[in-house]
Design a protein around this motif. Structure first.
Motif, PDB file in Angstrom:
ATOM      1  N   VAL A 342       0.834  -1.196   0.000  1.00 20.70           N
ATOM      2  CA  VAL A 342       0.000   0.000   0.000  1.00 20.70           C
ATOM      3  C   VAL A 342       0.872   1.249   0.000  1.00 20.70           C
ATOM      4  CG1 VAL A 342      -1.673   1.293   1.353  1.00 20.70           C
ATOM      5  CG2 VAL A 342      -1.899  -1.180   1.148  1.00 20.70           C
ATOM      6  N   LEU A 343       1.885   1.238   0.856  1.00 20.27           N
ATOM      7  CA  LEU A 343       2.717   2.439   0.970  1.00 20.27           C
ATOM      8  C   LEU A 343       3.483   2.709  -0.320  1.00 20.27           C
ATOM      9  CD1 LEU A 343       3.998   2.027   4.601  1.00 20.27           C
ATOM     10  CD2 LEU A 343       2.206   3.517   3.738  1.00 20.27           C
ATOM     11  N   VAL A 344       4.031   1.648  -0.926  1.00 20.88           N
ATOM     12  CA  VAL A 344       4.769   1.858  -2.174  1.00 20.88           C
ATOM     13  C   VAL A 344       3.840   2.450  -3.223  1.00 20.88           C
ATOM     14  CG1 VAL A 344       5.936   0.740  -4.081  1.00 20.88           C
ATOM     15  CG2 VAL A 344       6.434   0.042  -1.763  1.00 20.88           C
ATOM     16  N   LEU A 345       2.635   1.877  -3.315  1.00 21.74           N
ATOM     17  CA  LEU A 345       1.733   2.366  -4.349  1.00 21.74           C
ATOM     18  C   LEU A 345       1.313   3.809  -4.077  1.00 21.74           C
ATOM     19  CD1 LEU A 345      -0.448  -0.703  -5.239  1.00 21.74           C
ATOM     20  CD2 LEU A 345       1.330   0.385  -6.562  1.00 21.74           C
ATOM     21  N   ILE A 346       1.197   4.158  -2.801  1.00 27.27           N
ATOM     22  CA  ILE A 346       0.771   5.523  -2.504  1.00 27.27           C
ATOM     23  C   ILE A 346       1.917   6.510  -2.754  1.00 27.27           C
ATOM     24  CG2 ILE A 346       0.084   7.088  -0.663  1.00 27.27           C
ATOM     25  CD1 ILE A 346      -1.399   4.777   0.609  1.00 27.27           C
ATOM     26  N   PHE A 347       3.097   6.162  -2.248  1.00 26.04           N
ATOM     27  CA  PHE A 347       4.171   7.155  -2.276  1.00 26.04           C
ATOM     28  C   PHE A 347       5.043   7.069  -3.519  1.00 26.04           C
ATOM     29  CE2 PHE A 347       3.228   6.925   2.273  1.00 26.04           C
ATOM     30  CZ  PHE A 347       3.033   8.259   2.518  1.00 26.04           C
ATOM     31  N   ARG A 348       5.227   5.889  -4.026  1.00 26.18           N
ATOM     32  CA  ARG A 348       6.139   5.764  -5.166  1.00 26.18           C
ATOM     33  C   ARG A 348       5.679   4.627  -6.067  1.00 26.18           C
ATOM     34  NH1 ARG A 348      10.972   7.714  -6.738  1.00 26.18           N
ATOM     35  NH2 ARG A 348      12.235   6.261  -7.972  1.00 26.18           N
ATOM     36  N   PRO A 349       4.594   4.852  -6.809  1.00 29.26           N
ATOM     37  CA  PRO A 349       4.005   3.769  -7.613  1.00 29.26           C
ATOM     38  C   PRO A 349       4.992   3.202  -8.617  1.00 29.26           C
ATOM     39  CG  PRO A 349       2.640   5.741  -7.677  1.00 29.26           C
ATOM     40  CD  PRO A 349       3.877   6.110  -6.956  1.00 29.26           C
ATOM     41  N   GLY A 350       6.024   3.947  -8.947  1.00 30.83           N
ATOM     42  CA  GLY A 350       7.010   3.434  -9.902  1.00 30.83           C
ATOM     43  C   GLY A 350       7.959   2.424  -9.290  1.00 30.83           C
ATOM     44  N   GLY A 351       7.941   2.287  -7.971  1.00 30.59           N
ATOM     45  CA  GLY A 351       8.829   1.338  -7.326  1.00 30.59           C
ATOM     46  C   GLY A 351      10.207   1.922  -7.083  1.00 30.59           C
ATOM     47  N   ILE A 352      11.114   1.065  -6.556  1.00 38.85           N
ATOM     48  CA  ILE A 352      12.442   1.553  -6.197  1.00 38.85           C
ATOM     49  C   ILE A 352      13.208   1.969  -7.451  1.00 38.85           C
ATOM     50  CG2 ILE A 352      14.631   0.957  -5.103  1.00 38.85           C
ATOM     51  CD1 ILE A 352      13.124  -1.152  -3.491  1.00 38.85           C
ATOM     52  N   LEU A 353      13.147   1.128  -8.473  1.00 42.55           N
ATOM     53  CA  LEU A 353      13.941   1.400  -9.676  1.00 42.55           C
ATOM     54  C   LEU A 353      13.183   2.166 -10.740  1.00 42.55           C
ATOM     55  CD1 LEU A 353      15.862  -1.943 -10.183  1.00 42.55           C
ATOM     56  CD2 LEU A 353      16.617   0.144  -9.087  1.00 42.55           C
ATOM     57  N   GLY A 354      11.859   2.047 -10.716  1.00 47.88           N
ATOM     58  CA  GLY A 354      11.077   2.616 -11.806  1.00 47.88           C
ATOM     59  C   GLY A 354      11.005   4.124 -11.717  1.00 47.88           C
ATOM     60  N   ALA A 355      10.680   4.742 -12.825  1.00 50.12           N
ATOM     61  CA  ALA A 355      10.433   6.172 -12.825  1.00 50.12           C
ATOM     62  C   ALA A 355       9.076   6.380 -12.169  1.00 50.12           C
ATOM     63  CB  ALA A 355      10.414   6.680 -14.259  1.00 50.12           C
TER      64      ALA A 355
ATOM     65  N   ILE B 356      -5.713  -4.155  -6.281  1.00 51.94           N
ATOM     66  CA  ILE B 356      -4.782  -4.908  -5.442  1.00 51.94           C
ATOM     67  C   ILE B 356      -4.636  -4.253  -4.070  1.00 51.94           C
ATOM     68  CG2 ILE B 356      -2.431  -5.773  -5.306  1.00 51.94           C
ATOM     69  CD1 ILE B 356      -3.681  -7.079  -7.550  1.00 51.94           C
ATOM     70  N   VAL B 357      -4.608  -2.907  -4.067  1.00 52.98           N
ATOM     71  CA  VAL B 357      -4.456  -2.234  -2.779  1.00 52.98           C
ATOM     72  C   VAL B 357      -5.656  -2.495  -1.884  1.00 52.98           C
ATOM     73  CG1 VAL B 357      -4.417   0.013  -1.693  1.00 52.98           C
ATOM     74  CG2 VAL B 357      -2.892  -0.462  -3.544  1.00 52.98           C
ATOM     75  N   THR B 358      -6.859  -2.443  -2.460  1.00 54.97           N
ATOM     76  CA  THR B 358      -8.037  -2.713  -1.627  1.00 54.97           C
ATOM     77  C   THR B 358      -7.997  -4.147  -1.120  1.00 54.97           C
ATOM     78  OG1 THR B 358      -9.244  -3.127  -3.658  1.00 54.97           O
ATOM     79  CG2 THR B 358      -9.564  -1.004  -2.628  1.00 54.97           C
ATOM     80  N   LEU B 359      -7.550  -5.054  -1.976  1.00 61.31           N
ATOM     81  CA  LEU B 359      -7.391  -6.431  -1.541  1.00 61.31           C
ATOM     82  C   LEU B 359      -6.444  -6.503  -0.349  1.00 61.31           C
ATOM     83  CD1 LEU B 359      -6.921  -9.399  -3.892  1.00 61.31           C
ATOM     84  CD2 LEU B 359      -5.422  -9.177  -1.992  1.00 61.31           C
TER      85      LEU B 359
END
Lengths: 361, 572
Positions: A342-355, B356-359
């Motif tokens: 959840v946190l990655v998607l909220i704060f940095r959806p690109g991930g560690i390496l992604g833009a 996926i997040v809601t899951l």
């Protein structure tokens, strides 16, 4: 306009402009940062765990993380080329573990598993990878190909359907109980490494994962089909115009991802020694987390994400939560992994390496 | 494979399907279920349908191809090929067992008893000719259907479906007839139709078909009756539906009433999720989180074992913290707050990430509830017990009938609200947003605001469902709040048609009501859900009772962005 009205108006405007999301995010990150730091400090102060304990946890995390990394490759490959989440990939992995169970039992019954362990293991790898590969290919043909170009949610729903279908197919075949996977003698016991003891199975898992990852890397970077896959991921229409058979490339992507998932299945049963029809769900979703964490679409990212997630999952709950006084912190492991997702998607959806994530149609 | 003629491939596929059904245990389980008592079991019907489908497809033109030259022969061969494959399978399994490799050691469903079903008790080696002849005859029948005129085809399919519905619904219908005081022994026996009953059902269907064909459809037939206008037909229909809903619990037994209550709960949940998925186009796979929040809130607020009144399971307080009806609004407020807290940060994410997040959130909530950490408050794996039933004046709401009316009431309110929402400004904003977020934003719709609104409304309804669920069962424990609940509700919404309100009702009746009543299906419920989810999305993405606008959207988008035809072969 009276001053009261003006005040009310400006108040309303203020309220409307209030960045609710940002406020929630800032509070959220502060709370988490505080929890993690305070928890870590408190846990380390209790001194309940020795350096040996931490190393054990860390190694267990690396081993588990390598399995996640290999499953994550399947998500990443498919995402990189089709931009869909192959939600049923966890079940492809599960089919690999069940095949391993089937073959290993057949071999064990004949006594071949322990008399010829290395050829037996190779046979297990090949058969599981083949079965998982076929399932992934059929999945693509039945559940995804007819829906190419449909709204994004549609393939996700079919994927959920396909997941259920595969889970209950294997439940129907092999029964609802968890089954014990036969032990291979040479993989039992520990090996001393640099003053610490490490389980043999963990060494096999990490080594296997490294080999698989390297093999995939070479396939993607050096072979014709790898080049085709990259091209289709870049721009499907142009790739088609350049003479690449898009359908076939997509099928190959699923096949490679499926074979990797099957191989990951074998590695997984070496660590956990039992098979169960629902076992694909959590590793699947965690591998997806790993893929997103590392930057979905990137193979290096999948490996990195898998390792980071595995280690955080193994070490995290105990490190962060024991100090705060949470009883049996390991129960909260899913909270850690899903929390990371959840946190990655909220704060940095690109991930560690992604833009930083760009918006895709 | 491509070299084989199409009819052989279709036949082989049919054979494989039957072997698959055997291996997962469906054939054995469904053999317990009578269709025509003592003559035909549901397992046999399944085989029949597969062979007929094989024949039907073999006699039909393939997609984008020309129709076969000799459809009858192709259909016959397809069925026979399937039958031979099944026969070979039976023989192979028996030979393996004789050689000491018992197949059931691994594949638990392949038992000698199951193989006997496939050979119709004629012994292993006769299974080959028996299945081959059966396949050929049924394939021929299927092929005949495929070349027959539409009238004949629809008449035959309707007669078959009517028989199946009559037979599968036998337990329910006989209970209802008993409740109305009509004798049913002549029609149903041991959960199937009697031979007389079958003749009766088929006869009635044929008569009805004949009459309607002559009259030119239901509408025309009704128009011809003097004094009937479309308006009073509607009034009469609604009146009949109302009366049936009102008296239903009294003509069925308490078990069926209880099932109806469960169906009602799922309608409620489905209506809630329909706002999120159907109206706003946000795929929420963690809907169970709100269901759990509702159940646990009511549990903590009203149970006599709740920590709020300083009690625990062994030391009950005389009363809960508050009354159910006071707890409900509070519960909804809690759901709204949690909905905003979850929704605000994640609703900006793209659709599939959001899913996926809601899951993830659903699983987080379940893990938290299950944990030792929160055990003093939420009871850990045992959950919270001793939740009082809903107080309804002088009535006892533990009676499934009273609960049925309560749930029905809430369903009707939600139904009405959903309908109004759909055509209100907010509903149109959702539709715009769903079709194209950027354009909607450009038209001045605050996308994020409407997304949160949808999410929160869905949360509130889901929470209400959870509250009733807790009061209905008198316990709230983590086992009831697994991901499968979210998937069940999603399947209900998808089957009925995303965005379609009557669709939710139909979806719940079919997916929740039927499996409860057909206990043989219980074990395979999720298996069949999986197939339904894939099949609906591939063949009929708008669902069984589509919402007109959504249907156009789903169809339209699917045809606009055709995949690029690859320059196949050019790479070589």
């Amino acid at each position: 306009m009276t001053s009261v009205e003006t005040a009310a108006r400006s108040y309303r405007v203020l309220l409307e402009r209030l960045p609710v999301r940002r406020i929630i995010l800032v509070i959220l990150s502060l709370v988490i940062a505080y929890g993690v730091i305070a928890g870590t400090v408190a846990t380390l102060q209790t001194g309940r765990f020795t350096a040996e304990d931490w190393v054990d946890l860390f190694v267990a995390g690396v081993a588990r993380g390598s399995v996640y990394a290999i499953i994550a490759l399947g998500y990443t490959l498919v995402y990189g080329i089709l931009f869909i989440i192959n939600f049923a990939h966890g079940e492809v992995f599960m089919s690999g573990t069940f095949t391993a169970f089937f073959v290993a039992h057949a071999l064990a019954d004949q006594g071949l598993l322990n008399t010829y362990p290395v050829p037996a293991l190779i046979l297990l790898f090949v058969v599981s990878a083949l079965v998982s590969m076929s399932i992934a290919v059929i999945l693509e043909r039945v559940a995804y190909r007819p829906l190419r170009g449909a709204p994004r949610l549609v393939p996700l729903i079919t994927a959920i359907g396909a997941s259920l279908f595969l889970q209950y197919t294997f439940r129907g075949f092999y029964g609802a109980q968890a089954k014990a996977y036969p032990n291979i003698d040479i993989l039992q016991g520990n090996v001393p490494v640099a003053g610490f003891t490490i389980q043999r199975a963990q060494i096999l898992v990490v080594a296997g994962a490294i080999i698989l990852w390297l093999a995939l890397y070479l396939v993607i970077e050096r072979t014709r089909i790898g080049r085709a896959m990259r091209a289709v991921g870049e721009d499907r229409e142009i790739a088609a115009l350049m003479g690449i058979d898009v359908d076939r490339t997509i099928v190959s992507t699923f096949a490679i991802g499926g074979a990797l998932a099957g191989a990951a299945g074998i590695l997984f049963v070496q660590l956990f020694n039992s098979v169960f029809f629902f076992m694909g769900f959590f590793p699947g979703i965690k591998a997806f987390t790993a893929a997103v964490l590392g930057g979905i679409g990137s193979i290096t990212g999948a490996a990195l994400g898998g390792l980071v997630l595995g280690i955080l999952e193994a070490v995290g709950p105990i490190l962060f939560l024991t100090g705060i006084g949470v009883p049996s912190p390991n129960q909260l492991q899913p909270v850690v992994s899903f929390g990371i997702l959840v946190l990655v998607l909220i704060f940095r959806p690109g991930g560690i390496l992604g833009a930083p994530e760009e918006k895709r149609a | 494979m491509r070299r084989l003629p199409r009819y052989v491939r279709v036949g082989l596929l049919g054979g494989f399907i039957i072997i698959y059904l055997t291996a997962v245990g469906m054939i054995a389980a469904f053999h317990e279920r009578n269709i025509i008592t003592g003559v035909v079991q549901f397992s046999v019907v399944l085989m029949t349908l597969v062979y007929m489908a094989a024949g039907y497809l073999a006699a039909r033109a393939p997609k984008g191809g020309s129709p076969p030259l000799r459809p009858t022969r192709d259909a016959l061969i397809a069925g026979a090929v399937g039958g031979v494959l099944v026969g070979v399978f039976v023989i192979l399994m028996t030979v393996l067992a004789d050689a000491g490799y018992t197949p059931r050691d691994m594949f638990i469903a392949i038992t000698p008893a199951t193989l006997d079903i496939l050979s119709f008790d004629q012994g292993t080696y006769l299974s080959l000719p028996v299945q081959a002849v059966l396949g050929a005859v049924l394939g021929l029948a299927g092929g005949y259907l495929s070349t027959a005129t539409p009238n004949v085809r629809s008449t035959v399919t309707r007669a078959i479906s009517a028989t199946l519905i009559g037979a599968l619904g036998a337990p329910l219908f006989s209970v209802m007839m008993a409740g109305l005081g009509i004798p049913s022994r002549w029609l149903f026996r041991s959960e199937g139709l009697t031979i007389v009953g079958t003749v009766f059902v088929v006869g009635v269907t044929l008569l009805l078909r004949w009459y309607l064909l002559r009259a030119g459809g239901v509408r025309n037939a009704l128009d011809r009756v003097p004094g009937v206008t479309r308006k009073n037909v509607n009034v009469v229909t609604w009146a009949v539906v109302g009366v049936v809903l009102a008296v239903l619990p009294w003509i069925v037994n308490t078990f069926v009433s209880d099932v109806l209550g469960t169906v009602g709960l799922y309608i409620l949940l489905g209506l809630g999720l329909n706002i999120v998925v159907g109206y706003a186009g946000l795929l929420d796979l963690g809907y169970v989180a709100f269901y759990a929040v509702g159940a646990y809130s009511v549990a903590v607020l009203t149970a006599r074992s709740s920590f709020l009144v300083g009690a625990d399971v062994t030391n009950l307080a005389p009363d809960g913290f508050m009354n159910f009806w006071v707890a409900i609004p509070l519960t909804i407020v809690i759901a709204v707050i949690i909905g905003v807290l979850i929704g605000a940060p994640v609703l900006r994410l793209r659709g599939d990430y959001l899913a996926i997040v809601t899951l993830g959130f659903g699983e987080i909530i379940r893990t938290l509830v299950l944990s030792d950490w929160l055990k003093p408050y939420l009871g850990g794996p045992q959950g919270i017990t001793e939740i009082p039933s809903v107080p309804v004046g002088p009535f006892n709401a533990r009676d499934p009938r009273i609960l049925y009316y309560l749930i029905l009431g809430f369903v009707l309110v939600s139904y009405f609200v959903s309908t109004r929402l759909k055509y209100a400004r907010i509903g149109r904003a959702w539709a715009a947003m769903r079709e194209d977020e950027d354009v909607a934003e450009g038209m001045g719709i605050s996308v994020i605001k409407y997304k949160i609104l949808a999410f929160v409304m869905g949360a509130a309804v889901g929470c209400l469902g959870g509250a009733f669920f807790a009061a209905k069962l008198s316990v709230a424990n983590p086992g009831s709040f697994t991901l499968l609940v979210s998937i069940n509700v999603l399947a209900v919404v998808v089957l009925g048609g995303m965005g379609s309100i009557p669709g939710v009702v139909v979806g719940s009746l079919v997916l929740v009501g039927l499996p409860e009543l057909l206990r043989e299906f219980g074990e395979f419920r999720l298996h069949i859900y999986g197939i339904i989810l894939v099949a609906i999305m591939v063949f009929k993405p708008e669902g069984l009772f589509p919402d007109a606008r959504r249907a156009r959207e789903l169809r339209g988008e699917a045809t606009v962005k055709e995949p690029v035809p690859a320059l196949a072969g050019a790479a070589e």
